[in-house]
Design an enzyme around this catalytic site. Structure first.
Site, short mmCIF file in Angstrom:
data_model
loop_
_atom_site.label_atom_id
_atom_site.label_comp_id
_atom_site.label_asym_id
_atom_site.label_seq_id
_atom_site.Cartn_x
_atom_site.Cartn_y
_atom_site.Cartn_z
N HIS A 1 0.84 -1.20 0.00
CA HIS A 1 0.00 0.00 0.00
C HIS A 1 0.88 1.25 0.00
O HIS A 1 2.05 1.20 0.36
CB HIS A 1 -0.93 -0.01 1.22
N GLU B 1 0.86 3.98 1.90
CA GLU B 1 1.36 4.39 3.21
C GLU B 1 2.49 3.46 3.65
O GLU B 1 3.53 3.89 4.17
CB GLU B 1 0.22 4.35 4.25
N CYS C 1 -6.09 2.03 5.48
CA CYS C 1 -6.93 0.84 5.62
C CYS C 1 -6.87 0.30 7.04
O CYS C 1 -5.87 0.43 7.74
CB CYS C 1 -6.48 -0.23 4.63
N CYS D 1 -2.67 -0.58 7.31
CA CYS D 1 -1.83 0.61 7.47
C CYS D 1 -2.13 1.37 8.76
O CYS D 1 -1.24 2.01 9.31
CB CYS D 1 -1.94 1.50 6.24
C1 HJL Z 1 -5.12 2.69 1.05
C2 HJL Z 1 -3.63 1.80 -0.54
C3 HJL Z 1 -4.64 0.86 -0.94
C4 HJL Z 1 -5.88 0.87 -0.25
N1 HJL Z 1 -6.09 1.81 0.72
N2 HJL Z 1 -5.37 3.61 2.01
N3 HJL Z 1 -3.91 2.68 0.45
N4 HJL Z 1 -4.38 -0.02 -1.93
O1 HJL Z 1 -2.50 1.84 -1.09
C5 HJL Z 1 -7.82 -0.50 0.45
C6 HJL Z 1 -8.52 -1.78 0.06
C7 HJL Z 1 -7.56 -2.97 -0.07
C8 HJL Z 1 -8.34 -4.26 -0.30
C9 HJL Z 1 -7.46 -5.41 -0.81
N5 HJL Z 1 -6.83 -0.05 -0.54
O2 HJL Z 1 -4.60 -4.45 -0.88
O3 HJL Z 1 -9.46 -2.08 1.08
O4 HJL Z 1 -4.86 -6.88 -1.38
O5 HJL Z 1 -6.67 -2.75 -1.12
O6 HJL Z 1 -4.16 -6.15 0.93
O7 HJL Z 1 -8.95 -4.68 0.92
O8 HJL Z 1 -6.48 -5.75 0.15
P1 HJL Z 1 -4.94 -5.79 -0.31
ZN ZN Z 2 -3.20 0.09 3.70
#
Ligand code: HJL
Ligand code: ZN
Length: 175
Positions: A63, A65, A100, A110
């Site tokens: 992600h 963050e 998240c 995060c």
């Molecule tokens: C935030 C990110 C990102 C998400 N949220 N704040 N920064 N990709 O870089 C939130 C979303 C999750 C899914 C899938 N996304 O990413 O809820 O595969 O991407 O661990 O729940 O989970 P994974």
């Molecule tokens: Zn996250």
């Protein structure tokens, strides 16, 4: 220009910092299973950008963050969970989307990463709350506030942030 050169942004110009985070999100590869998010860590006392990150920037299912923290940990030659005491006391995080609190992949959320920095991150500036697409209502904001970390929504970029975040998703009407 070296890779670490960042634009000069006036202290307190939250929208401009968020806009820079959005420019990071635009570098993220579109994917149907997550959002394209951009983030940065700022030392408020010196108005210095310490790290930037975007979704899937680093190896693995990373992600935005998380990428900021992993890059800083690497710079300090420590593990991510040892980073807190090494960060400036007045650091803040800008992220285009609310951090998240639950990940479909089961990876460490995060919000937990931010809380384990033991108070180094005082405020999280957020462009949009997480849409209820993958994990229902995201409790990220509440979890951070419960831990004493301020969460401030910065308005004005919502449409652009969501367009970038969902670029890899099926658009309505598509089968
Ligand atoms: C935030 C990110 C990102 C998400 N949220 N704040 N920064 N990709 O870089 C939130 C979303 C999750 C899914 C899938 N996304 O990413 O809820 O595969 O991407 O661990 O729940 O989970 P994974
Ligand atoms: Zn996250």
């Amino acid at each position: 220009m070296p890779a670490t050169a960042h634009p000069v942004i006036q202290a307190g110009d939250h929208k401009a910092y968020l806009e820079y985070a959005l420019s990071q999100a635009e570098k993220s590869p579109p994917k149907p299973t997550n959002f394209r998010v951009g983030a940065l860590v700022l030392d408020v006392d010196t108005n210095t950008i310490l790290a930037t990150g975007y979704t899937l920037e680093l190896e693995g299912n990373t992600h935005a963050e998380q990428c900021c923290f992993l890059k800083l940990a690497k710079e300090h030659d420590v593990a991510e969970d040892q980073l807190g005491p090494l960060l400036p006391k007045n650091s803040v995080l800008y992220t285009t989307m609310e951090p998240c609190n639950k990940r479909l992949s089961g990876n460490l959320p995060c919000t937990e990463r931010i809380v384990s920095l033991e108070g180094a991150i005082k405020t999280v500036y957020v462009g949009v709350l997480e849409p209820e697409k993958f994990v229902g209502q995201n409790e990220g904001r509440k979890k951070l506030e419960d831990a004493g970390i301020k969460v401030e929504l910065v308005g004005g970029l919502e449409d652009r942030i969501l367009a970038v975040a969902t670029a890899g998703h099926k658009q309505t009407g598509e089968v």
